[in-house]
Design a protein around this motif. Structure first.
Motif, PDB file in Angstrom:
ATOM      1  N   LEU A 404       0.835  -1.197   0.000  1.00  0.00           N
ATOM      2  CA  LEU A 404       0.000   0.000   0.000  1.00  0.00           C
ATOM      3  C   LEU A 404       0.875   1.254   0.000  1.00  0.00           C
ATOM      4  N   PRO A 405       0.514   2.263  -0.775  1.00  0.00           N
ATOM      5  CA  PRO A 405       1.350   3.471  -0.857  1.00  0.00           C
ATOM      6  C   PRO A 405       1.145   4.375   0.345  1.00  0.00           C
ATOM      7  N   LEU A 406       2.135   5.186   0.601  1.00  0.00           N
ATOM      8  CA  LEU A 406       2.060   6.229   1.610  1.00  0.00           C
ATOM      9  C   LEU A 406       2.241   7.575   0.910  1.00  0.00           C
ATOM     10  N   ALA A 407       1.394   8.527   1.256  1.00  0.00           N
ATOM     11  CA  ALA A 407       1.508   9.857   0.660  1.00  0.00           C
ATOM     12  C   ALA A 407       2.765  10.550   1.167  1.00  0.00           C
ATOM     13  N   LEU A 408       3.383  11.324   0.290  1.00  0.00           N
ATOM     14  CA  LEU A 408       4.581  12.086   0.634  1.00  0.00           C
ATOM     15  C   LEU A 408       4.234  13.564   0.763  1.00  0.00           C
ATOM     16  N   PRO A 409       4.784  14.243   1.759  1.00  0.00           N
ATOM     17  CA  PRO A 409       4.483  15.663   1.933  1.00  0.00           C
ATOM     18  C   PRO A 409       5.236  16.574   0.968  1.00  0.00           C
ATOM     19  N   LEU A 410       6.175  16.003   0.228  1.00  0.00           N
ATOM     20  CA  LEU A 410       6.887  16.764  -0.787  1.00  0.00           C
ATOM     21  C   LEU A 410       7.148  15.845  -1.970  1.00  0.00           C
ATOM     22  N   PRO A 411       7.131  16.389  -3.178  1.00  0.00           N
ATOM     23  CA  PRO A 411       7.335  15.531  -4.344  1.00  0.00           C
ATOM     24  C   PRO A 411       8.777  15.049  -4.427  1.00  0.00           C
ATOM     25  N   VAL A 412       8.954  13.789  -4.843  1.00  0.00           N
ATOM     26  CA  VAL A 412      10.298  13.247  -4.998  1.00  0.00           C
ATOM     27  C   VAL A 412      10.476  12.760  -6.428  1.00  0.00           C
ATOM     28  N   GLN A 413      11.697  12.853  -6.915  1.00  0.00           N
ATOM     29  CA  GLN A 413      12.004  12.254  -8.200  1.00  0.00           C
ATOM     30  C   GLN A 413      12.070  10.749  -8.016  1.00  0.00           C
ATOM     31  N   PRO A 414      12.023   9.972  -9.088  1.00  0.00           N
ATOM     32  CA  PRO A 414      12.046   8.514  -8.917  1.00  0.00           C
ATOM     33  C   PRO A 414      13.268   8.065  -8.119  1.00  0.00           C
ATOM     34  N   THR A 415      13.032   7.510  -6.949  1.00  0.00           N
ATOM     35  CA  THR A 415      14.101   7.231  -5.990  1.00  0.00           C
ATOM     36  C   THR A 415      13.895   5.855  -5.382  1.00  0.00           C
ATOM     37  N   LEU A 416      15.002   5.159  -5.171  1.00  0.00           N
ATOM     38  CA  LEU A 416      15.013   3.909  -4.414  1.00  0.00           C
ATOM     39  C   LEU A 416      15.757   4.147  -3.118  1.00  0.00           C
ATOM     40  N   ALA A 417      15.113   3.847  -1.988  1.00  0.00           N
ATOM     41  CA  ALA A 417      15.766   3.904  -0.681  1.00  0.00           C
ATOM     42  C   ALA A 417      15.961   2.478  -0.189  1.00  0.00           C
ATOM     43  N   VAL A 418      17.168   2.150   0.241  1.00  0.00           N
ATOM     44  CA  VAL A 418      17.506   0.761   0.535  1.00  0.00           C
ATOM     45  C   VAL A 418      17.409   0.410   2.012  1.00  0.00           C
ATOM     46  N   GLY A 419      17.051   1.378   2.878  1.00  0.00           N
ATOM     47  CA  GLY A 419      16.827   1.054   4.276  1.00  0.00           C
ATOM     48  C   GLY A 419      18.107   0.783   5.049  1.00  0.00           C
ATOM     49  N   ALA A 420      17.970  -0.056   6.076  1.00  0.00           N
ATOM     50  CA  ALA A 420      19.075  -0.346   6.982  1.00  0.00           C
ATOM     51  C   ALA A 420      19.466  -1.813   6.873  1.00  0.00           C
ATOM     52  N   ASP A 421      20.345  -2.259   7.762  1.00  0.00           N
ATOM     53  CA  ASP A 421      20.780  -3.656   7.741  1.00  0.00           C
ATOM     54  C   ASP A 421      19.961  -4.543   8.665  1.00  0.00           C
ATOM     55  N   LEU A 422      19.289  -3.961   9.648  1.00  0.00           N
ATOM     56  CA  LEU A 422      18.406  -4.725  10.523  1.00  0.00           C
ATOM     57  C   LEU A 422      16.963  -4.406  10.159  1.00  0.00           C
ATOM     58  N   LYS A 423      16.104  -5.431  10.224  1.00  0.00           N
ATOM     59  CA  LYS A 423      14.671  -5.247   9.932  1.00  0.00           C
ATOM     60  C   LYS A 423      14.486  -4.540   8.592  1.00  0.00           C
ATOM     61  N   ASN A 424      15.231  -4.964   7.609  1.00  0.00           N
ATOM     62  CA  ASN A 424      15.279  -4.212   6.365  1.00  0.00           C
ATOM     63  C   ASN A 424      13.948  -4.223   5.621  1.00  0.00           C
ATOM     64  N   THR A 425      13.566  -3.075   5.132  1.00  0.00           N
ATOM     65  CA  THR A 425      12.610  -2.910   4.049  1.00  0.00           C
ATOM     66  C   THR A 425      13.217  -1.888   3.105  1.00  0.00           C
ATOM     67  N   CYS A 426      12.870  -1.980   1.846  1.00  0.00           N
ATOM     68  CA  CYS A 426      13.275  -0.953   0.894  1.00  0.00           C
ATOM     69  C   CYS A 426      12.026  -0.192   0.466  1.00  0.00           C
ATOM     70  N   ALA A 427      12.220   0.879  -0.262  1.00  0.00           N
ATOM     71  CA  ALA A 427      11.090   1.694  -0.697  1.00  0.00           C
ATOM     72  C   ALA A 427      11.428   2.362  -2.009  1.00  0.00           C
ATOM     73  N   VAL A 428      10.415   2.578  -2.836  1.00  0.00           N
ATOM     74  CA  VAL A 428      10.551   3.425  -4.015  1.00  0.00           C
ATOM     75  C   VAL A 428       9.565   4.576  -3.879  1.00  0.00           C
ATOM     76  N   GLY A 429       9.957   5.722  -4.396  1.00  0.00           N
ATOM     77  CA  GLY A 429       9.101   6.886  -4.366  1.00  0.00           C
ATOM     78  C   GLY A 429       9.137   7.604  -5.687  1.00  0.00           C
ATOM     79  N   ASP A 430       8.018   8.240  -6.017  1.00  0.00           N
ATOM     80  CA  ASP A 430       7.939   9.014  -7.252  1.00  0.00           C
ATOM     81  C   ASP A 430       6.766   9.975  -7.091  1.00  0.00           C
ATOM     82  N   GLY A 431       7.024  11.257  -7.327  1.00  0.00           N
ATOM     83  CA  GLY A 431       5.954  12.225  -7.161  1.00  0.00           C
ATOM     84  C   GLY A 431       5.559  12.346  -5.706  1.00  0.00           C
TER      85      GLY A 431
END
Length: 774
Positions: A404-431
């Protein structure tokens, strides 16, 4: 245009595929006597609708406000087009030509109507382990790509029988365009491998009754199940999984059974019975206290090895028809009322979901396999939440929530965030939207790195986001950061300080304005600081763009890195040394450290050999737990701190005088100020030597940390400045509740995590925002 008549093209974007949206559109159009068509395409649902102008307006209103409960409507766009005439409304073929983006639905727990079908001897889906409809069933874990049609899911290999095809094509049927639709005639099929014979579910139930350990293929992977009341079975499962003392989750068939073993308030009941069906951490039922069965019927007894010494149980309700069959339908022989239901893997490994892999990896863990032939395309662990002050606090966001998507309070360019090393999740954002992956795990295993790569690729496929920027933690030795640099190619990798990302995640979850500034109090175990120290007791003036370190817990040496994390007595001795308190043999933590190790540790602390300075609040919790005699070594992350919280629950700190030392004024202009735990350590030692009960020591320490939080807010914020509480330490319900109450009572606005975990599982969301703003 004819008087009073019009035609519109309506585009609905959001989670609108696989959630009953087209049947909803069809029914609404029929009720309003509108003509036209509806279809899916890669940007959402496309509707052409014609009729009386007033009815068209009502139709659009319903699209916005009355959508099916599983839908998430992101936008409804309307365009006037020429009237064409015609009567009737139909479902058009799916288009693949759209240039927008639709959103995939998470997996959804079995609905009440499908439960009724499963239990009705007169229904053709009676006892069918894959019963589902438009309102429930697998989604995320079976989708290969969008648009969401059967040929793009793992159901593509199961041709529908004539009756299923008729239901699928009938807009009046609740299985209209339900992509996982199936019945006993057209599959999928169960199989059982193990001792015993006969129908697969019956054989599996008999194995569970006899104390066996069963590997069960679910929606997002395999579970290992056994009778939660059978101590021999649970202890054996714990031994095979090399689980240590880490608690197991349990599953019940219904809420009434869950109420026999745990205390369930209104919020917990809503979470347990909702479409996500997460694991919810709950206090054990008070009537269960004092004896092994607590006066309960034997079928509700919980074996001690399920959650050793733990006052809580992680409980979830059955969320698939197969789970309900394992508990038994009316008329079935009695079986376990509560099952241990834990992910099928060894500690540190990703969940097992491939059938061939399962037979290899689970060979030493399971006595039998209950499997099926519907492929799982995306592994997905169970989500975990707890309830604090009547509000949900996610600890792991996965099945039922991802993607499920989460709304962003500011627009982002197409980005991949790779998270941390523990309890990892990654995320992509756009707009204006971000999509977080399912829980992946700890990145210290090659298999987890492969699972991370697969999850990231699938997330890109589902969302259509093609990242041009990567965001990663600033820790130079994080595996996730190394992965980002290896995969980036020509794309820039923007690093974000760990605690800044924690704070940005909470800011973003609450939709704070891009120019907003907060006081962030980030308490956790480990986070790399730009000074090379291990941060974790941080007070930051922060916005999305950056931060300034205002104050931190005084550094103490972390000797040997992870060795001191696994052995809290080492942190206790480090804090004693920092406080100028001798290592006397009468102190439990000192006695717990073997003399030879004590000598080596003393040399390390004296010389700095193998030591890194740390301001970690998580390690301070470990140290106090060891000093109080609660826990000297740990089997799982944060065990010492968790057990310290157990001891403090419901205990009056009485006239405790535990207080951190804080400077007379907030900072001196030359750098961050320092608050010192030495007085707290001294007070703990005084109470230990005076024979004060452990519960009171634990309560006094929690009270001291909560009052520290209030003091820091008073030093560095005004009531107009939001105070963000985040980091893994704020998973502690007692601390979070006490700190929030003190802050609110003193006029502060407090922001905490409600949709994302405060631990590293929410870090990628903050990385997206900080990387874009910076």
């Amino acid at each position: 245009m004819s008087a009073g008549r019009g035609r519109r093209r309506v585009v609905v974007r959001g989670v609108v595929q696989g959630v009953g949206f087209r049947p909803f559109v069809y029914t609404t159009a029929a009720e309003l006597s509108l003509a036209g068509s509806v279809s899916n395409d890669s940007c959402g649902v496309i509707i052409e609708i014609e009729g009386a102008t007033a009815d068209l307006a009502e139709f659009v209103r319903r699209m916005r406000l009355d959508a099916p409960p599983l839908a998430v409507v992101e936008s409804v766009e309307c365009l006037e087009i020429p009237v064409r005439g015609g009567t009737g409304f139909h479902i058009a073929a799916t288009s693949r030509d759209g240039t927008g983006r639709t959103l995939a639905s998470p997996d959804v727990a079995i609905c009440a109507e499908c439960v009724a079908d499963l239990c009705d001897p007169g229904n053709r889906r009676y006892r069918h382990p894959f019963v589902n409809c438009t309102n429930c069933g697998p989604r995320f874990t079976i989708i290969a790509s969008l648009p969401y049609d059967r040929d793009r899911t793992s159901m593509a290999g199961f041709p529908m029988c004539a009756r299923c095809a008729g239901e699928y094509a009938d807009p009046a049927d609740r299985r209209f365009h339900a992509q996982p639709i199936a019945c006993p005639d057209c599959g999928p099929r169960l199989s059982y491998t193990g001792p015993g014979a006969g129908e697969p579910v019956a054989a599996a139930r008999e194995l569970l009754r006899d104390g066996g350990i069963l590997a069960v293929k679910g929606i997002g992977g395999y579970h290992l199940a056994c009778d939660a009341g059978n101590e021999t079975a649970v202890a054996e499962l714990r031994r095979r999984k090399r689980r240590g003392d880490k608690p197991f989750a349990v599953m019940t068939a219904d809420l009434d059974t869950a109420r026999h073993i745990t205390e369930i308030d209104e919020t917990a009941a809503r979470l347990l019975t909702g479409p996500a069906r997460p694991i919810v951490l709950l206090p054990r039922a008070s009537r269960a206290a004092g004896t092994e069965t607590g006066g309960r019927a034997p079928e509700f007894a919980i074996a001690p090895s399920v959650a050793p010494r733990n006052p809580d149980l992680g409980v979830m309700l059955a969320y698939t028809p197969l789970h309900l069959l394992l508990f038994g339908l009316p008329g079935d022989p009695p079986g376990p009322r509560v099952l241990v239901m834990t992910s099928a893997n060894l500690g540190g490994e990703p969940i097992c979901y491939d059938d061939t892999d399962a037979r290899t990896r689970l060979a030493g863990l399971a006595d039998a396999w209950l499997a099926h032939d519907r492929p799982i395309l995306v592994p997905c662990d169970d989500s975990v939440l707890r309830v604090v002050d009547g509000m949900e606090l996610p600890l792991r966001r996965s099945r039922g929530f991802a993607p499920l998507p989460l709304a962003l309070p500011l627009p982002v360019q197409p980005t991949l965030a790779v998270g941390a090393d523990l309890k990892n999740t990654c995320a992509v954002g756009d707009g204006r939207y971000a999509w977080l992956s399912q829980h992946i795990g700890d990145m210290d295993d090659l298999a987890t790195l492969r699972a991370f790569t697969d999850a990231e690729h699938h997330l890109e496929e589902l969302t259509g986001v093609r990242p041009v920027v990567l965001a990663a933690d600033a820790h130079p030795r994080y595996r996730s950061t190394a992965w980002a640099r290896e995969q980036a190619g020509e794309r820039p990798v923007r690093t974000v300080q760990h605690h800044h990302a924690h704070i940005a995640a909470v800011m973003g979850e609450h939709g704070l304005d891009p120019a907003a500034a907060v006081l962030g109090i980030a308490f956790d175990g480990t986070g790399f600081g730009p000074d090379g120290a291990i941060w974790g007791g941080e007070v930051l003036a922060a916005g999305y763009k950056g931060y300034r370190r205002l104050a931190h817990l005084r550094y103490v040496p972390l000797a040997g890195g992870d060795v001191s994390v696994r052995r809290p007595y080492r942190m206790a001795l480090a804090h004693l040394r920092a406080a100028g308190i001798a290592w006397a043999e009468d102190l439990p933590a000192v006695a717990a450290c073997p003399p030879a190790e004590r000598a080596v540790l003393a040399h390390q602390l004296d010389t700095g050999l193998g030591c890194a300075p740390t301001s970690s609040m998580g390690r301070l919790f470990d140290a106090v737990a060891a000093l109080a005699g609660v826990r000297f070594e740990v089997d799982y992350e944060a065990q010492a701190a968790i057990e310290l919280e157990w001891h403090a629950r419901g205990v009056d700190p009485e006239s405790g005088n535990y207080r951190f030392a804080r400077p007379d004024r907030a900072g001196d202009g030359d750098g961050p100020s320092v608050f010192d735990a030495a007085p707290v350590i001294g007070a703990v030692i005084g109470d230990v030597r005076a024979g004060v009960p452990v519960g009171i020591i634990a309560a006094r320490f929690h009270d001291a940390v909560a009052r520290l939080v209030l003091g820091l807010a008073a030093d560095y914020a005004t009531p107009a400045t939001p105070v963000v509480l985040t980091g893994g330490v704020f998973q502690n319900a007692l601390l979070l509740s006490a700190a929030r109450e003190l802050l609110v009572d003193n006029g502060f606005r407090v922001l905490t995590a409600h949709r994302l975990p405060p631990n590293d599982g929410g870090l990628a969301f903050g990385q997206l925002l900080a990387a874009e703003a910076g």
